[in-house]
Design an enzyme around this catalytic site. Sequence first.
Site, PDB file in Angstrom:
ATOM      1  N   LYS A  79     -24.201  33.641   2.641  1.00 18.77           N
ATOM      2  CA  LYS A  79     -22.779  33.395   2.869  1.00 18.77           C
ATOM      3  C   LYS A  79     -22.498  32.992   4.310  1.00 18.77           C
ATOM      4  O   LYS A  79     -21.428  32.418   4.595  1.00 18.77           O
ATOM      5  CB  LYS A  79     -21.951  34.625   2.492  1.00 18.77           C
ATOM      6  N   ASP A  80     -23.422  33.266   5.232  1.00 16.12           N
ATOM      7  CA  ASP A  80     -23.239  32.908   6.637  1.00 16.12           C
ATOM      8  C   ASP A  80     -23.780  31.524   6.968  1.00 16.12           C
ATOM      9  O   ASP A  80     -23.666  31.077   8.112  1.00 16.12           O
ATOM     10  CB  ASP A  80     -23.926  33.937   7.543  1.00 16.12           C
ATOM     11  N   ARG A 127     -10.570  34.819   4.056  1.00 11.88           N
ATOM     12  CA  ARG A 127     -10.640  34.953   2.591  1.00 11.88           C
ATOM     13  C   ARG A 127     -10.160  36.330   2.153  1.00 11.88           C
ATOM     14  O   ARG A 127      -9.335  36.463   1.229  1.00 11.88           O
ATOM     15  CB  ARG A 127     -12.087  34.724   2.130  1.00 11.88           C
ATOM     16  N   ARG A 128     -10.670  37.364   2.793  1.00  5.75           N
ATOM     17  CA  ARG A 128     -10.247  38.725   2.447  1.00  5.75           C
ATOM     18  C   ARG A 128      -8.797  38.957   2.824  1.00  5.75           C
ATOM     19  O   ARG A 128      -8.042  39.607   2.083  1.00  5.75           O
ATOM     20  CB  ARG A 128     -11.157  39.737   3.144  1.00  5.75           C
ATOM     21  N   ARG A 145     -14.776  43.047  13.858  1.00  7.40           N
ATOM     22  CA  ARG A 145     -16.060  42.378  14.059  1.00  7.40           C
ATOM     23  C   ARG A 145     -17.128  43.430  14.339  1.00  7.40           C
ATOM     24  O   ARG A 145     -16.855  44.594  14.543  1.00  7.40           O
ATOM     25  CB  ARG A 145     -15.992  41.414  15.252  1.00  7.40           C
ATOM     26  N   ARG A 151     -18.590  48.706  12.279  1.00  7.60           N
ATOM     27  CA  ARG A 151     -17.332  48.635  11.535  1.00  7.60           C
ATOM     28  C   ARG A 151     -17.001  49.983  10.897  1.00  7.60           C
ATOM     29  O   ARG A 151     -15.847  50.425  10.908  1.00  7.60           O
ATOM     30  CB  ARG A 151     -17.412  47.533  10.481  1.00  7.60           C
ATOM     31  N   CYS A 238     -15.493  29.521   8.030  1.00  8.45           N
ATOM     32  CA  CYS A 238     -14.688  30.717   8.262  1.00  8.45           C
ATOM     33  C   CYS A 238     -13.295  30.353   8.774  1.00  8.45           C
ATOM     34  O   CYS A 238     -12.472  31.226   9.019  1.00  8.45           O
ATOM     35  CB  CYS A 238     -15.387  31.648   9.246  1.00  8.45           C
TER      36      CYS A 238
END
Length: 302
Positions: A79-80, A127-128, A145, A151, A238
Amino acid sequence: MIRIATRRSALALWQAEHAAALLRRAHPALEVELLPMTTRGDRILDRPLAEIGGKGLFLKELEVALQQGEADIAVHSYKDVPMTLEPGFAIGCVLERADAADAFVSGTYARIDDLPHGARVGTSSLRRQAQLCALRPDLRLLDLRGNVNTRLAKLDAGEYEAIVLACAGLERLGLGERIRARLTAPQWLPAAAQGAIAIEMREGDARIAALLAPLDDASTRRCVDAERAFGHELAGSCNVALAAQAIETDRGLHLWALVGDAADGTLLRGEARGDADAAEALGRAVAADLIEKGALRILGRS
């Protein structure tokens, strides 16, 4: 000998070690060595990725190591990986996908619906944010981040009432018990290729391609090819709120996707079924459908 470039975070190292174990299993005589590195994306933690260059910042130093011959492959959370690779590089294989869902994580609340009015929720993902805003426009969405443990520590320190992370990352680090709820398709969609691990190589390196071939999971690759084709058509990064998930059934692929606006929670959704052997065409078809419905206006590029 095969040398693996990887980021230094605990999750990245887990993924690299996982790839190394699969390589050793497939090629018992092969010597595998890890080359841990720190990327610019790891160093700059005080600004959202969209402001400093996007997810590609997690790849650049690893790609330089490949280019200069210091490493033979690089292991990434797929996904990155930008929708278009830099010239000279290729995805050599895609490992079997783990849980693609997002995770709702909170020390107090079991579900998004349980959060009090105005609760602070941490995520830097547009997105979130778009999906959270659509569900609960009253929430305060704050940037978050750092690596997974960082986190979680911020959540535990009381900076947020909840955060949203990827289930796969938590489970790979042995932190699955922190998941209060799985956010699942089709109501909630993950990033394209979330939960999948991609191994990048120098384009045209026949020796490395042959070593990686046994690790490729065909079903995962078809699903993520459909998701990434959707993202590619809409210039996914992103900087925009895109989400997609495909599953493979005995009838082929089923792809769900959305374009969202993190500012007001507008979500434009699409889905389609198609032949598993035409995954990219399916992704492009869903993108075309959403463009017809006004996706470019939402993305600000009409």
